[in-house]
Design a protein around this motif. Structure first.
Motif, PDB file in Angstrom:
ATOM      1  N   THR A   1      -1.118   1.436   5.358  1.00  0.00           N
ATOM      2  CA  THR A   1      -0.357   2.934   5.261  1.00  0.00           C
ATOM      3  C   THR A   1      -1.429   3.888   6.001  1.00  0.00           C
ATOM      4  O   THR A   1      -2.651   3.563   6.236  1.00  0.00           O
TER       5      THR A   1
ATOM      6  N   GLU B   1       0.910  -1.153  -0.030  1.00  0.00           N
ATOM      7  CA  GLU B   1      -0.089  -0.002   0.098  1.00  0.00           C
ATOM      8  C   GLU B   1       0.921   1.214   0.114  1.00  0.00           C
ATOM      9  O   GLU B   1       1.931   1.319   0.482  1.00  0.00           O
ATOM     10  N   SER B   2       0.307   2.486  -0.517  1.00  0.00           N
ATOM     11  CA  SER B   2       0.801   3.402  -0.468  1.00  0.00           C
ATOM     12  C   SER B   2      -0.074   4.767  -0.637  1.00  0.00           C
ATOM     13  O   SER B   2      -0.982   4.556  -1.029  1.00  0.00           O
TER      14      SER B   2
END
Length: 122
Positions: A116, A6-7
């Motif tokens: 995240t 994830e980002s």
């Protein structure tokens, strides 16, 4: 095996927007369904949204319906979560997960990303 990263998390003011990305790798990720979950401190992990393998079917938690949009680009092996009209109560660590047996039940997802952080200030 499917790996998920994830980002896109960060700090945003209430009413703002963020777009989270979930990059998938491993075997044919375009064939797997993906879900987004979130977990706030002291709370259980909760379902946010789900998209099927093609992107043609989506499902949302009532708390985010109309504000969040899940989508996927199988050519890029990426699933997105567009979050608009963010509220302080949306603050949590957001996780993407793959291959559920039951789309709203976190226990049935086989693969998870590391998460995240999303923080919404009032």
């Amino acid at each position: 095996q499917v790996q998920l990263v994830e980002s896109g998390g960060g700090l945003v003011q209430a009413g703002g927007s963020l777009r989270l990305s979930c990059a998938a790798s491993g075997r044919t990720v375009s064939s797997v369904a993906i879900g987004w979950f979130r977990q706030a401190p002291g709370k259980e992990r909760e379902f946010v949204a789900h998209v099927n393998w093609s992107g043609g079917s989506t499902y949302y938690a009532d708390s985010v319906k109309g504000r969040f949009t899940i989508s996927r680009d199988n050519a890029k092996n990426t699933v997105y979560l567009q979050m608009n009209s963010l509220k302080p109560e949306d603050t949590a660590v957001y996780y993407c997960a793959a291959e559920p047996k039951h789309i709203t039940d976190a226990r049935t997802y086989r693969h998870w990303g590391q998460g995240t952080q999303v923080t919404v200030s009032s």
